[in-house]
Design an enzyme around this catalytic site. Structure first.
Site, PDB file in Angstrom:
ATOM      1  N   ARG A  20       0.809  -1.226   0.000  1.00 43.46           N
ATOM      2  CA  ARG A  20       0.000   0.000   0.000  1.00 43.46           C
ATOM      3  C   ARG A  20       0.840   1.274   0.000  1.00 43.46           C
ATOM      4  NH1 ARG A  20      -4.289  -1.403   4.698  1.00 43.46           N
ATOM      5  NH2 ARG A  20      -2.638  -2.889   5.264  1.00 43.46           N
ATOM      6  N   LYS A  27       8.761  -0.676   2.798  1.00 41.23           N
ATOM      7  CA  LYS A  27       8.027   0.183   3.723  1.00 41.23           C
ATOM      8  C   LYS A  27       8.846   0.572   4.940  1.00 41.23           C
ATOM      9  CE  LYS A  27       4.736  -1.611   6.334  1.00 41.23           C
ATOM     10  NZ  LYS A  27       3.425  -2.112   6.799  1.00 41.23           N
ATOM     11  N   GLN A  80      13.425 -14.921   6.062  1.00 40.67           N
ATOM     12  CA  GLN A  80      12.176 -15.689   6.083  1.00 40.67           C
ATOM     13  C   GLN A  80      12.023 -16.411   4.746  1.00 40.67           C
ATOM     14  OE1 GLN A  80       8.687 -13.443   7.048  1.00 40.67           O
ATOM     15  NE2 GLN A  80       7.294 -15.169   6.823  1.00 40.67           N
ATOM     16  N   ARG A 361      28.269  24.153   2.525  1.00 33.53           N
ATOM     17  CA  ARG A 361      28.430  22.775   2.062  1.00 33.53           C
ATOM     18  C   ARG A 361      29.399  22.025   2.983  1.00 33.53           C
ATOM     19  NH1 ARG A 361      29.938  23.623  -4.049  1.00 33.53           N
ATOM     20  NH2 ARG A 361      30.218  21.351  -3.941  1.00 33.53           N
ATOM     21  N   TYR A 394      32.074  32.993  -3.374  1.00 33.88           N
ATOM     22  CA  TYR A 394      32.232  31.543  -3.246  1.00 33.88           C
ATOM     23  C   TYR A 394      33.614  31.266  -2.670  1.00 33.88           C
ATOM     24  CZ  TYR A 394      33.170  26.697  -4.326  1.00 33.88           C
ATOM     25  OH  TYR A 394      33.507  25.376  -4.227  1.00 33.88           O
ATOM     26  N   TYR A 415      39.166  24.782  -9.275  1.00 33.52           N
ATOM     27  CA  TYR A 415      39.085  23.582 -10.122  1.00 33.52           C
ATOM     28  C   TYR A 415      39.707  23.872 -11.481  1.00 33.52           C
ATOM     29  CZ  TYR A 415      36.869  19.483 -12.331  1.00 33.52           C
ATOM     30  OH  TYR A 415      36.621  18.299 -12.991  1.00 33.52           O
TER      31      TYR A 415
END
Length: 546
Positions: A20, A27, A80, A361, A394, A415
């Site tokens: 459901r 779930k 199980q 961050r 930044y 970078y």
């Protein structure tokens, strides 16, 4: 007071599919309060300090196993088989627990004539993995009642107005003992009128559970092996089966769909918020404040509207968080202020200020009395005591010393397309607005950088780093190159006013500019255009770049 014995084991039922929920995620892995549902069950189980915890898995087995391993590495995973039902799930778990106990006994050594027993001894607690509000205190009360009454089985129950879908508790009229638990689909009309329901939380005597499970079958409306049939077995043996009624139905409310999940999530949050309020935290708007179960708050913290504190966030005394702030796994120091900020895996120092509209961050560390201001993003950045990054910047992969000010619109260019590099700015430095720090680069203690500079080389301590070229102004450029524009008209009016021309002369000047024709006094100057008319280096005579 006699101390309640610790249970031999707790079995957590986590094998169901939960159709459901209409979700690819099992779930019991749907989160609320910062944990998946099964995590809340494991937390409650561990509060009993059991000998072992076993978790029964089946649907999406690997996903559930990975989550359980992360949440409780010591838990035993039990698979199980294809036989459905809670009875079969508990039987599989008990067999695994018995094997562990027998192996431990054999390893410890046996006296002459002694044989390995059937397995675990004592009490076994069984809980459902989809009852997230059930806590260790309630389980402890259930366990205490089980031992105090000398029961073979003790069931946790509650009363609800609408018992549709729940198993009914059928009691003996004279003693109040439990005669049986009847599933909804198997109940008679009289039994359907019963409001006391089974919570699927039990304490069993291990031997009674072992013997009762042996004779179970699936001859019922759902074709499943019911754990509740062990109750009938215990009664048939003349053993005590009793129930503990929970006054708060929400404690044993299960989740079957996403509507129920949201209802219980809000109820869990309401209880968490109220608990912190009673502990000395000011929550201005509880309805819009969300606090995960593992968050820690000190007295005199203030939480403003639309604040979400997630994960392992810790906030020290006197800090103010919000409004409109989400912090995940963030440490906030005493007296700090964090406004309209999104942050994760960051440290905010004592009396520091953050925001509004800041993005912290992972790896951000802001020192005492430091500032990360408006529209600033930081990542893997150490910002020292009293240092400020006030706005529009930044700062990533950087170290900034103490009492340094970073000018507006500055960027650490970290970078190169392949690797990340680090920028180091010393203490008591002052960097100009609109600076680019092309890493790896170092700016020394007490150094300055000029506005608009692109810093590619190290700036020594106490030096001024400047890379901007000299400014030159080309007079009359707008009138010549943009005739007829509002800018040209405004310029002509301003030039006329400066030269003392009358209104008629100013209009004539504006008309001439619009037509692109120079005025008489300018004609001679126009013959020798300033340097902006010369071809740029690398261009041909027509001004086209090669």
């Amino acid at each position: 007071m006699t101390e309640t014995p610790q249970p031999a084991a707790v079995i957590v039922l986590a094998a169901g599919q939960g159709t459901r929920m209409k979700s690819a995620l099992p779930k019991i892995l749907h989160p609320l309060g910062g944990k998946p549902m099964v995590g809340h069950a494991l937390t409650a189980a561990r509060e009993l300090q059991p000998g072992r915890v076993a978790v029964v898995v089946r649907h999406e087995r690997d996903l559930v196993a990975e989550a359980v391993g992360r949440l409780d590495p010591e838990a035993i995973l039990v698979d199980q088989d294809e036989i459905p039902g809670t009875g079969r799930a508990v039987q599989c778990a008990l067999e695994a627990l018995d094997s562990k106990a027998q192996a431990a006994a054999a390893a410890a050594g046996l006296a002459d004539g002694e044989v390995v027993g059937d397995g675990i001894e004592g009490s076994v607690v069984v809980v459902a993995g989809d009852v997230p509000l059930l806590d260790g205190a309630t389980l402890g009360q259930l366990l205490a009642a089980h031992h105090a009454d000398g029961n073979a089985v003790t069931v946790l129950t509650t009363e609800v107005d609408d018992a549709t879908g729940y198993g009914r508790i059928v009691r003996e009229k004279d003693t109040g003992d439990v005669l049986e638990i009847v599933e909804h689909k198997d109940a008679s009309a009289d039994q359907l009128a019963i409001r006391e329901i089974n919570s699927s939380v039990y304490v069993f005597d291990a031997d009674t559970l072992r013997r009762g499970l042996t004779g179970l079958d699936s001859k019922n409306a759902q074709g499943e092996v019911y754990l509740t049939d062990v109750v009938a077995f215990a009664r048939s043996q003349g053993l005590h089966v009793r129930a503990l009624l929970a006054d708060d139905p929400m404690l044993v409310e299960g989740v079957n769909d996403r509507v129920a999940l949201s209802v219980l999530a809000r109820e869990m949050n309401r209880r968490i918020v109220e608990e912190w309020q009673r502990a000395g935290v000011t929550v201005q708007d509880p309805a819009t404040t969300w606090i995960d179960v593992d968050v820690e708050l000190a007295p005199d913290v203030t939480l403003l509207p639309n604040t979400q504190l997630q994960g392992a966030t810790v906030v020290a005394t006197g800090a103010t968080i919000g409004p409109d702030t989400t912090l995940t796994d963030v440490e906030v120091g005493a007296g700090a202020t964090v406004v309209r900020t999104h942050g994760s895996l960051a440290v905010i120092g004592e009396s520091a200020t953050v925001g509004p509209f800041a993005y912290l961050r992972p790896g951000t560390s802001l020192g005492r009395k430091g500032k990360i201001g408006t529209f600033v993003e930081t990542k893997n950045a150490e910002i020292g005591e009293g240092s400020k990054v006030p706005h529009l910047s930044y700062v990533g992969d950087a170290s900034i010393g103490e009492h340094t000010n970073i000018g507006a619109a500055s960027v650490t260019v970290n970078y190169d397309g392949v690797h990340k590099h680090r920028t180091v700015i010393g203490s008591h430095a002052r960097t100009g607005a609109d600076n680019m720090f092309v890493a790896p680069v170092t700016v020394g203690d007490g150094a300055y950088t000029a506005a608009g500079s692109v810093i590619r080389r190290d700036v020594p301590a106490g030096a001024l780093g400047v890379t901007a070229g000299q400014q030159r102004n080309i007079e009359g450029w707008v009138g010549r190159r943009r005739p007829g524009t509002a800018a040209a008209d405004a310029a002509a009016g301003a030039l006329g006013a400066e030269s003392g021309l009358g209104d008629q002369a100013q209009r004539q000047l504006a008309q001439q500019n619009a037509a692109g024709a120079p005025t008489a006094p300018q004609a001679a100057a126009t013959q020798a255009e300033p340097a902006d008319q010369a071809p740029a280096p690398g261009a041909d005579k027509e001004g086209k770049s090669h």
